[in-house]
Design a protein around this motif. Sequence first.
Motif, short mmCIF file in Angstrom:
data_model
loop_
_atom_site.label_atom_id
_atom_site.label_comp_id
_atom_site.label_asym_id
_atom_site.label_seq_id
_atom_site.Cartn_x
_atom_site.Cartn_y
_atom_site.Cartn_z
N UNK A 1 3.86 -3.25 7.06
CA UNK A 1 4.49 -1.95 6.78
C UNK A 1 4.84 -1.80 5.31
N UNK A 2 5.24 -2.89 4.69
CA UNK A 2 5.64 -2.82 3.28
C UNK A 2 4.46 -2.56 2.35
N UNK A 3 3.25 -2.73 2.84
CA UNK A 3 2.09 -2.34 2.04
C UNK A 3 2.02 -0.82 1.91
N UNK A 4 2.53 -0.12 2.90
CA UNK A 4 2.56 1.36 2.87
C UNK A 4 3.89 1.88 2.36
N UNK A 5 4.99 1.17 2.71
CA UNK A 5 6.34 1.64 2.36
C UNK A 5 7.09 0.59 1.53
N UNK A 6 6.60 0.25 0.33
CA UNK A 6 7.23 -0.83 -0.45
C UNK A 6 8.63 -0.51 -0.95
N UNK A 7 9.00 0.80 -0.94
CA UNK A 7 10.33 1.18 -1.44
C UNK A 7 11.32 1.46 -0.32
N UNK A 8 10.99 1.01 0.89
CA UNK A 8 11.89 1.23 2.03
C UNK A 8 12.97 0.15 2.07
N UNK A 9 14.20 0.56 1.86
CA UNK A 9 15.32 -0.38 1.92
C UNK A 9 15.46 -0.95 3.32
N UNK A 10 15.33 -0.10 4.31
CA UNK A 10 15.54 -0.52 5.70
C UNK A 10 14.49 -1.54 6.14
N UNK A 11 13.23 -1.30 5.81
CA UNK A 11 12.16 -2.21 6.22
C UNK A 11 12.29 -3.55 5.50
N UNK A 12 12.56 -3.50 4.19
CA UNK A 12 12.65 -4.74 3.42
C UNK A 12 13.88 -5.56 3.85
N UNK A 13 14.98 -4.87 4.13
CA UNK A 13 16.18 -5.59 4.58
C UNK A 13 15.95 -6.22 5.95
N UNK A 14 15.19 -5.53 6.80
CA UNK A 14 14.88 -6.09 8.12
C UNK A 14 14.05 -7.36 7.99
#
Length: 499
Positions: free
Chosen positions: A184-197
Motif C-alpha cells: 500500500x505504501x507504494x501507492x500511498x507513501x505519505x499516509x500517516x495512518x498506513x505507515x504508523x500501522x
Amino acid sequence: MLTNIYEMSLLGDSTFAVTSLLLVLLLEVLFQPAESVVASQAEIDRHLEMGRDFLARGQLSDALTHYHAAVEGDPNNYLTYFKRGTVYFALGKAKFAINDFSRVLELKPDLVAARAQRGLVYLKMGDFDNAEIDMMNVLRMDPHNHEVNYKYAQIDNARNQWAFCLDVLARGDYATAITLLTQMLEICPWSVEIRESRAQSYIRVGDRLSAVSDFRAVNRLSQDSTDGYYTLAKILYDLGDSGSALKEIRECLKLDPEHKDCFPLYKKIKKVDKIYTDAQKALEEQQYANCIEQAEKIVKLEPNIPMIVYNGKQLLCSCLVKDEQFTAAIGKCREALEIYQDPEIMCDRAEALIGAEMYDDAINQYREALEINDGYQRAKEGIERAQKLQKQSERRDYYKILDVKRSATKQQIVKAYRRAAQKWHPDNFQGDEKKIAEKKFIDIAAAKEVLTDPEKRSQFDAGEDPLDPEGNRNGGFGGGNPFHHFQHGSPFQFKFHFS
C-alpha cells in the motif's frame, strides 16, 4: 497645491490645512505613477525566474524561497501558488501542497493541472475519497489524461486493500499485515495512518529497527506530533540508543515542556545517557577503574531493559579486558553476548581468554566472530596472534616471569626485575635449589632484556620470542651466549657450579 495648503496654515486655518494635506497625500498614493507598479511586477517576475532556475537544478529549498517571495508580492496570482505547490509536492510536504493547489482552484477553478496534482497528493496521503472526487472532475474535463486514468484505477483497489489490512491487523496476523501495508505504501507513501500501522506491526514481530524508520517518517509527515516523538524515543531507548532517544524526547518537550509521558521519560533517559557517556569517556582516557564503576551503574539503573543492560555489560567487558582483569572480563563479556551477539565483544572476550592463557577457547571465540562477519580483520588477526601466543606459552612468558601486566611501563619492569633477581639470586640457595634458582635467574634476566627493549618487546607481544634459540641464527639469545646478561651492568656477581 501643497504650497497653498502650507500658506493657509500660516494664516491660521490649521484644521483645514491638516485635513487637506492628508487628503492630498492619500490621492498621491492612490494615483501613483504606473511605473512603480511595473517595478513591483518586475520584482515578482525576477523571483519567478530564479525559482525556475533553482528548480531546474534540483535546488528545491532555494526555489521555494523565491516562490514564497513571489506569492507575497502578488497573493492573487494563481500561477505563483501553482508553482510553489509543485515544489512542496517535490519536497513531500503534502499538507502545504494541498493548501497551494486548493488556493489555485479558488482563483481559477477550471485549471485541470492543479486539480490533477491535488488529486495525486490526496492519493499519496491515503485520502481515497478526496482523491476520487478530484480525479473524476479532471477526467470529465480531460477524459484522455493518461496519468490520471492510471491513478484513478488504483483508488478502489487501494481502498479495498486498506479495509483488508485493518481486518488482518484485528486478527493479529502482523507478518501478513506488514506485507500488505508495504504494498500500500507504494501507492500511498505519505499516509500517516498506513505507515504508523506498519510501524506498530514491526514492533509486534520484534523488528524494532524497521519500526524506528517508519516512526521517523510518521513524525515528518505529521509535523510536530508529541505522541510520535514519545513513541520513537521509547523504541530507541529500548534498543539501547540513549543518545538518539534523548534527541527525540527533547523534540517532544519543545512542543509541550510538561508532557505527562515525555517529561518523566526524558529524566530517565538523560540520567542513563550521562552515565553511559562518562563511561565511554573514561574508557577512551584509559581510566579503567572509573569506566568499570560507571558501567556497573548502568546495569543497576535499568535491569529490565535488555539493551541498556547490554550497554553496561559491553562496557564492563571492554574496560575489564583493558585493565587486565581477565577472569572477571570473561564472565562479563559472556553475559553481554547472551543478550546480543556482537563480533566486537566476541573479540574482547577472546582477548580476555588469551590473557587467562586459554588459547583454544580464544581461537574458538574469534572463529565465532568470523561466522557473523567473515571479513572482520580483528578476528582474523586475533586467531593468528592467539596461535603464536599458544606456541610461545610452551616456552617462556616474560611478563609472567617478572609478574607484571602486559601494560607495565619500563620503570615497573625494571623494579620487578630487581625484586625477582634479589629473590632468586643463586647465592641465596644451596644444592638442588641452587640449580632451580640459577635457571630462574637466567629467565629473569632474559625477561628484563626483552621487556625493556621496545623492539624486542614488540616482537614478543606479536607472539614471537626474540631470544628463541630456534629463531636466532646465532643460536640462542644474546648472540649465542646465554649468560651474557651477567657480564655487564648486572648488580649481582656469582659463579655457576654445574655438576
